[in-house]
Design an enzyme around this catalytic site. Sequence first.
Site, PDB file in Angstrom:
ATOM      1  N   LYS A 290     -14.480  22.147 -16.968  1.00  0.00           N
ATOM      2  CA  LYS A 290     -13.148  22.823 -17.233  1.00  0.00           C
ATOM      3  C   LYS A 290     -13.333  24.206 -17.129  1.00  0.00           C
ATOM      4  O   LYS A 290     -12.565  25.091 -16.699  1.00  0.00           O
ATOM      5  CB  LYS A 290     -12.257  22.598 -18.393  1.00  0.00           C
ATOM      6  CG  LYS A 290     -11.782  21.152 -18.536  1.00  0.00           C
ATOM      7  CD  LYS A 290     -11.052  20.710 -19.850  1.00  0.00           C
ATOM      8  CE  LYS A 290     -10.270  19.343 -19.320  1.00  0.00           C
ATOM      9  NZ  LYS A 290     -11.178  18.132 -19.539  1.00  0.00           N
TER      10      LYS A 290
ATOM     11  N   SER B 187     -16.311  17.360 -19.548  1.00  0.00           N
ATOM     12  CA  SER B 187     -15.073  18.501 -19.780  1.00  0.00           C
ATOM     13  C   SER B 187     -15.622  19.664 -19.891  1.00  0.00           C
ATOM     14  O   SER B 187     -14.755  20.802 -19.809  1.00  0.00           O
ATOM     15  CB  SER B 187     -14.558  18.231 -21.171  1.00  0.00           C
ATOM     16  OG  SER B 187     -13.492  17.035 -20.966  1.00  0.00           O
TER      17      SER B 187
ATOM     18  N   SER C 288      -8.722  20.137 -24.778  1.00  0.00           N
ATOM     19  CA  SER C 288      -9.612  19.706 -23.540  1.00  0.00           C
ATOM     20  C   SER C 288      -8.659  18.849 -22.623  1.00  0.00           C
ATOM     21  O   SER C 288      -8.924  17.792 -22.325  1.00  0.00           O
ATOM     22  CB  SER C 288     -10.800  18.887 -23.991  1.00  0.00           C
ATOM     23  OG  SER C 288     -11.628  18.651 -22.905  1.00  0.00           O
TER      24      SER C 288
END
Length: 412
Positions: free
Chosen positions: A113, A110, A168
């Site tokens: 991102k 993640s 997230s």
Amino acid sequence: MTIFRVTAVTLSAVLASAATAVAPAAAAAPYVRCPTVQPPVPPPAVPSPPAVNPAQAAVGGPAMATAGLAAPPGAPAVPGVTATSWLVADLTSGAVLGGCAPHAHRTPASVQKLLLAAALMPRLDPRQVVEVTRADLRDLDPASSLMGVVPGGRYSVESLWLGLLLRSGNDAANVLARVGGGSDGRQGGVDAMNDEARRLRAHQTHAATPSGLDGPGQYTSAYDLALIARAAFAREDFRRYVAAPVAQIPARPGTPGFSITHDTTLLGRYPGTLGGKTGFTDLARQTYVGVAERDGRRLVVTLLGAETAPLGSLGEASALLDWGFALPRHAAVGQLVAPEDKKQDRPVVPVKGEHPQGTAHSSPLSAPTWLGLAAALVLAVLLLATPWWRRGRQPTAEPPALENATRDTTTT
């Protein structure tokens, strides 16, 4: 001809100098083993990552071209960690303070991102309200990290950024990528991420998904993540979002409101933390990117491939930040390279004719376009007026000369 030769020689020298600056020698730095600690449970086997292009291995300096440790001479002992690659750098000056396998390909999870934010925040108006589609959520595991949006729900772009960075949210990532991708949809958003990685000269980074969920050929590096973090943290809106401990997602007609709290980061746990992003997949293991400030120094730490014990990614990031802050201000083993060019904020991407809240329909012509049209109009007026102005300036006692001049001009 002499002027032409001098110009050509000068241009050749400039181009040669620029090529030297952009493409440093890729000779591998001497290998020094990275200090490590063994996790209590051996990590699962993962596929071998692709090799680094030798021409890109020394981006940031010759010391970056190593699969081992890069640390300044006489530096304090580097803490042992489970992360397979990491980097500590000064976010303001760009000085790389140290790293382990800084350019090695690793799976991001993640922390990807951050690249989505760096690529699409300049394109999207935070006030724009968009509707979530079923396709946005179709390929998401309900057990994965989610913001909590629902099909048919309407949310502002700002709320989606908060859901992306605080929770997230893989669902928020899909929606933002679709909106930012314009007519190309989610894939257009992913393409914009890869365009941004190339602009930042993050050569080891390739996005296959907007959320960081594992995808074919998806990689990054500790060095690249520092470049991406530097671009993201340069934005005031990003810094504000990522530092928020809690956010309220407002209710809209047919869409209930709710609160979200910040996912686990070093906020409130490590002094001076300005924000960060965690990640985890079975393939990537634990990943982290975070920024902290102390005594006027703002350091970024990036780490990939960490295990949950003994310290976990947050504990290892804290140890590496402590090590970085203990170094003298002049200490460095490399440099975060500048982007290829300055990023220009693009117009807001329209979505199904929707417009930002509280704003009127804007003219389809941008301000630069209007200025260009005005300049063209002024130029046309001047061109048309010049013959009349010249006639008015000619002496009235010499009409034959004016006739000859007119005749010559017409013949020519």
